[in-house]
Design an enzyme around this catalytic site. Sequence first.
Site, PDB file in Angstrom:
ATOM      1  N   ILE A 139     -64.910  65.343 -42.063  1.00  0.00           N
ATOM      2  CA  ILE A 139     -66.186  66.040 -41.820  1.00  0.00           C
ATOM      3  C   ILE A 139     -66.734  65.587 -40.467  1.00  0.00           C
ATOM      4  CG2 ILE A 139     -68.407  66.727 -42.835  1.00  0.00           C
ATOM      5  CD1 ILE A 139     -67.469  65.625 -45.513  1.00  0.00           C
ATOM      6  N   PRO A 140     -66.085  65.976 -39.356  1.00  0.00           N
ATOM      7  CA  PRO A 140     -66.619  65.596 -38.044  1.00  0.00           C
ATOM      8  C   PRO A 140     -67.980  66.247 -37.823  1.00  0.00           C
ATOM      9  CG  PRO A 140     -64.854  67.217 -37.800  1.00  0.00           C
ATOM     10  CD  PRO A 140     -64.900  66.831 -39.248  1.00  0.00           C
ATOM     11  N   HIS A 141     -68.922  65.490 -37.230  1.00  0.00           N
ATOM     12  CA  HIS A 141     -70.261  66.053 -37.085  1.00  0.00           C
ATOM     13  C   HIS A 141     -71.024  65.411 -35.938  1.00  0.00           C
ATOM     14  CE1 HIS A 141     -70.665  62.623 -39.874  1.00  0.00           C
ATOM     15  NE2 HIS A 141     -71.771  62.383 -39.198  1.00  0.00           N
ATOM     16  N   ALA A 142     -72.059  66.078 -35.512  1.00  0.00           N
ATOM     17  CA  ALA A 142     -72.940  65.548 -34.465  1.00  0.00           C
ATOM     18  C   ALA A 142     -74.256  66.289 -34.519  1.00  0.00           C
ATOM     19  CB  ALA A 142     -72.305  65.719 -33.092  1.00  0.00           C
TER      20      ALA A 142
ATOM     21  N   LEU B 230     -69.829  69.942 -38.755  1.00  0.00           N
ATOM     22  CA  LEU B 230     -71.264  70.228 -38.895  1.00  0.00           C
ATOM     23  C   LEU B 230     -71.995  69.875 -37.600  1.00  0.00           C
ATOM     24  CD1 LEU B 230     -71.849  68.439 -42.345  1.00  0.00           C
ATOM     25  CD2 LEU B 230     -71.361  70.869 -41.986  1.00  0.00           C
TER      26      LEU B 230
END
Lengths: 154, 102
Positions: A67-70, A105
């Site tokens: 779930i890569p996110h920033a 996300l």
Amino acid sequence: MRMSEFIVREAISASVSAIQKEAVIREMVENLRQAGYFKGNDADDVVKAILKRELLSSTGIGEGVAIPHAKHSSVERLVGTIAICPSGVAFDSVDSEPVFVLVMLISPQERPSEHLRALEGVSRCLRDKSFVVSLRKATSSQQVWDLIANHDRA
Amino acid sequence: MTDAMTGETCRLSIAITNPQGFHMRPMQAFVETACRFACEVSVGIADKQPVNGKSMWGLLSLGAEQGMKIIIETTGDGAAEALKALAEVVERAYDEVPEPPA
């Protein structure tokens, strides 16, 4: 928050051939850009922000999912996309296994509750191992979308 | 903070003070810590069913925002020690370094 509420349908990719973490992340951000998000250098900024977050700890949470996110100021509401990587991506996951399903996300600054609601939505779908198996078998973005939309309706 | 011990079960209610809520990095540290102990670990919040504290999927479903209280319950071998270590994870600041402007 249901996944179908924040996943940008046009940015889903069911057949990402990249097998390197950064390349897959770039491709997912590019898919969002082509769907109308991020202007100018924002896409590059978003990639950098995601990679920076990955340096703190991998978002590869095991069982073939990441779930890569920033956070980024270019989005007004939380948006997301999905990539299916049939060959698997080396993601430094907690279980050291490759990742096949990525949910990205991007949330606005100062809106932590949206991010937490989105994580709930991702968990609701992807904690079901048979659902992840179905996603991995999807061969088109339409199939990925249908799986998610149907799961959200159930 | 309240602390109650009954036999092999320890329980603690703890407020989330991090402005980002109980987010992924603390969750990962929580699971890692919980898995070091043999005891069972469950985490509950208000009106939701408690989840397995050794599972990322469980914690991701909590949606614990700043100001909410989570209830950590440990049962079995090392329950008290586990609870102490898990409380430290939840109370640790994970966003102490401010983000540079985008």
